[in-house]
Design an enzyme around this catalytic site. Structure first.
Site, PDB file in Angstrom:
ATOM      1  N   CYS A   1       3.493  -6.275  -7.153  1.00 27.77           N
ATOM      2  CA  CYS A   1       4.831  -4.795  -7.851  1.00 27.77           C
ATOM      3  C   CYS A   1       5.281  -5.517  -7.713  1.00 27.77           C
ATOM      4  CB  CYS A   1       4.495  -2.946  -6.591  1.00 27.77           C
ATOM      5  SG  CYS A   1       2.414  -2.715  -6.444  1.00 27.77           S
ATOM      6  N   THR A   2       5.458  -6.375  -7.133  1.00 26.34           N
ATOM      7  CA  THR A   2       6.891  -6.985  -7.544  1.00 26.34           C
ATOM      8  C   THR A   2       7.070  -7.810  -7.517  1.00 26.34           C
ATOM      9  OG1 THR A   2       6.736  -8.071  -5.101  1.00 26.34           O
ATOM     10  CG2 THR A   2       7.330  -6.390  -4.629  1.00 26.34           C
TER      11      THR A   2
ATOM     12  N   ASN B   1      -5.034  -6.077  -4.523  1.00 27.92           N
ATOM     13  CA  ASN B   1      -3.649  -7.734  -4.332  1.00 27.92           C
ATOM     14  C   ASN B   1      -4.096  -8.213  -3.169  1.00 27.92           C
ATOM     15  OD1 ASN B   1      -1.759  -6.081  -4.512  1.00 27.92           O
ATOM     16  ND2 ASN B   1      -1.246  -6.563  -5.303  1.00 27.92           N
TER      17      ASN B   1
ATOM     18  N   GLU C   1       3.712   3.218  -2.820  1.00 32.73           N
ATOM     19  CA  GLU C   1       4.302   1.733  -3.465  1.00 32.73           C
ATOM     20  C   GLU C   1       3.569   1.793  -4.932  1.00 32.73           C
ATOM     21  OE1 GLU C   1       3.772  -1.647  -1.998  1.00 32.73           O
ATOM     22  OE2 GLU C   1       3.638  -2.557  -3.651  1.00 32.73           O
TER      23      GLU C   1
END
Ligand code: G3P
Length: 494
Positions: free
Chosen positions: A299-300, A169, A265
C-alpha cells in the site's frame, strides 16, 4: 517441532486441508466447502481453507461476546505475558512461517523473513507500550462557570468484539498488528485471514491460541469470496472493524458495517515529487526500493514520480542504472532474486499487463520492463505518462512506476491532492526546509522527506486520508484505536 505444534491444523493430506479455529477448537466447517490457496510461483495448490457458514460465524461471535468481559477483567500484566509468549513462538517458528509466506504469496525469502522478525518485535513493542497507557482525572472547576465538586475519572476500556481482516501482502504482520493491540486492550477478536496468506494466518492463530488466550476470546474464520466477509462486517455483534486491503473493498466494508469504529488502511498509489535541487541518486534508490519491493504489492509503494522535464531527463538514466543494481526479478525461492518475485496471481499479472498496454496506447512509453511470464512481471518504468491515465488514477498492485512530467511544483500539488488516494507521498530535495514547506500542502497521511513511503518504524503513526484509510495505526495509536475512553464522574454536591 512445527509438526507437533501445528499438526492438528490439517488433515495431513497433499495438499493439506486446514481447519478453522472456532474459539476453542480446530474444526472442519459444516459447509463442506473449501477454497484453494494457489501459489503464484507455479500455480500449485499449497493447501485448502474452510469456507465457514454464517451459523458458524454466529457461534464464534456469540462465544467472543460472552467471554470478553472476563478477558477484560484479566490483569493487564497477564495479557502482556501472553503477547510476549506469542512473540517468542513466532521467533521460534521463523523459518517455517517464512517458508509459508514464500509459497503462498511469492514473497522473496529475505522479505518474508523480514516480515516474521518484524512481527515478533512489533508484538513485544505493543505489550510493553500497553503498560504505559494511562487514564486521567479532571476537576470540574477547571472549566469557567463550573463549581468545584465534580471529578471525572477517565479510563481506557475495550470496545467488545473486534473483527480483524488482514491482506495477502502481509498475512502475518498485518494480522498481528490488529490482533495484538485488540487483545491487549481487553477485546475479543474474530480474525479473518486472506485466502492467499491464509495458511500462514491460521498458523499465527495457532500461536495465539497456544500462548494462553482463554476459550472464546480469539477465533480464526476462513473462507474465500465476499459471502463470509460481508456477513462478518455487517454482523450486529461486531463492535469494531479493523481492515487492511484495497480501497474498493474498504469503501464496500464501510458501507456495510454497522455504526461501529473503523480502523482501515487501504490503497496508497503513492507519489514521489523530485524538487529541482534533489539528490537524484538518492531519489533513484528510494524510488526503486519504494516502487519494486515485494513486486510493488505494498500500500506504501511508489506508483508515480513527478518532476520537470529537466529533472526527468537527468533521472531516467540514473533510475535505469539503479534498477539493474537493486532489482533481480525471478523465483522468490532463489537467493538470487531481489525485490521482484511474482505478483499474487496470474490473473493479477494479466490485468497489470492490460493496464500497461492501455497506457502505451494512450501515449505512454516503456522505459524498461513490461514482459510477463505467468505471474512474473518484469519491473516496469513508463515515461510520458499523463495523470489522467488509468495506470495513475487507480492503484496498480504490481512492479510498475510511472514518470509524469510537470511544469511546476504547484502542478505536482494539484495532481496529488486531486487523487482519490492519500496514504503517503515522498518529497526529494537537498533543502529540507523547502521540502518541509512543500509537504504541508499535500493532502496525504504521511510525507516522507528524502525517503520512500513506508509504514515502519511501527511505532510511528500510520494513517491514510481520502480512500486510503480511516483512523490511525502504529503501536500506541493502535492500542488507543482499539479502546475507548470511559469517564466516571463523581459528583459531590456542595
Ligand atoms: O501494504 C501494507 C502496508 O502496510 C505496507 O507496509 O511496511 O511495506 O510500508 P510497509
Amino acid at each position: 517441532m512445527p509438526a507437533e505444534f501445528f499438526g492438528s491444523l490439517s488433515n495431513h493430506k497433499t495438499p493439506p486441508t486446514y481447519k478453522f479455529f472456532n474459539g476453542n477448537e480446530w474444526v472442519e466447517s459444516k459447509s463442506k466447502k473449501t477454497t484453494d490457496v494457489i501459489s503464484p510461483i507455479d500455480n500449485h495448490v499449497v493447501g485448502k481453507l474452510q469456507v465457514v457458514t454464517t451459523k458458524e460465524i454466529d457461534e464464534v461471535i456469540e462465544k467472543a461476546k460472552r467471554a470478553q468481559r472476563q478477558w477484560e477483567a484479566t490483569p493487564l500484566n497477564q495479557r502482556i505475558k501472553i503477547m510476549h509468549l506469542v512473540a517468542d513462538w513466532i521467533r521460534h517458528f521463523e523459518q517455517y512461517l517464512t517458508s509459508l509466506l514464500t509459497a503462498e504469496i511469492g514473497k522473496t525469502h529475505d522479505e518474508a523473513k523480514g516480515e516474521i522478525v518484524r512481527t515478533a518485535d512489533l508484538i513485544d513493542y505493543f505489550a510493553d507500550e500497553a503498560q504505559s497507557l494511562k487514564g486521567e482525572t479532571l476537576d470540574s472547576d477547571n472549566f469557567p462557570g463550573f463549581e468545584k465538586g465534580r471529578i471525572a475519572m477517565i479510563e481506557r476500556v475495550a470496545y467488545g468484539v473486534v473483527l480483524a481482516i488482514a491482506p495477502f501482502n502481509y498475512p502475518v504482520n498485518l494480522s498481528a498488528s490488529k490482533i495484538a493491540p485488540a487483545l491487549l486492550m481487553g477485546n475479543s477478536v474474530v480474525f479473518k485471514p486472506p485466502t492467499q496468506g491464509g495458511i500462514a494466518g491460521i498458523h499465527l492463530a495457532r500461536i495465539f491460541e497456544k500462548s494462553g488466550i482463554p476459550d472464546g476470546i480469539f477465533s480464526c474464520v476462513t473462507g474465500g469470496g465476499s459471502d463470509v466477509g460481508n456477513y462478518l462486517v455487517s454482523h450486529d455483534d461486531i463492535d469494531l472493524v479493523t481492515f487492511t486491503g484495497s480501497s474498493d473493498t474498504g469503501v464496500a466494508i464501510a458501507a456495510k458495517a454497522k455504526m461501529v469504529p473503523l480502523v482501515f488502511e487501504c490503497g496508497g498509489n503513492n507519489p514521489a515529487v523530485i524538487l529541482p535541487d534533489a539528490d537524484l541518486h538518492l531519489a533513484a534508490r528510494e524510488i526503486v526500493k519504494g516502487g519494486f519491493s515485494y513486486a510493488g504489492q505494498r500500500c506504501t509503494a511508489i506508483k508515480y514520480v513527478l518532476g520537470t522535464k529537466k529533472i526527468l531527463d537527468q533521472l531516467r538514466p540514473i533510475i535505469l542504472e539503479t534498477l539493474k543494481d537493486m532489482v533481480k526479478p525471478g523465483d522468490p525461492r532463489s537467493p538470487e532474486t531481489k525485490l521482484v518475485g511474482p505478483v499474487i496471481s496470474e490473473s493479477a499479472a494479466i490485468h497489470i499487463e492490460e493496464v500497461i498496454q492501455e497506457a502505451v496506447k494512450d501515449g505512454a512509453k516503456i522505459l524498461t520492463g513490461r514482459k510477463r511470464k505467468g505471474s512474473l512481471i518484469e519491473p516496469t518504468i513508463l515515461t510520458s505518462v499523463k495523470p489522467e491515465m488509468a495506470v495513475v488514477k487507480k492503484e496498480l498492485f504490481g512492479p510498475i512506476v510511472s514518470l509524469i512530467e510537470i511544469k511546476s511544483m504547484d502542478e505536482a500539488i494539484t495532481i496529488i491532492n486531486n487523487s482519490s488516494y492519500g496514504l503517503q507521498a515522498s518529497v526529494f530535495s537537498r533543502d529540507e526546509g523547502s521540502a518541509l514547506n512543500f509537504a504541508k500542502y499535500l493532502k496525504v497521511g504521511t510525507v516522507q522527506i528524502n525517503g520512500s513511503p513506508q509504514r515502519g518504524p511501527d511505532h510511528f503513526p500510520f494513517l491514510g486520508v481520502k480512500k486510503s484509510g480511516v483512523g490511525v495505526q502504529g503501536v500506541r495509536y493502535s492500542l488507543e484505536s482499539m479502546s475507548r475512553l470511559r469517564p466516571i464522574v463523581l459528583n459531590k454536591p456542595q
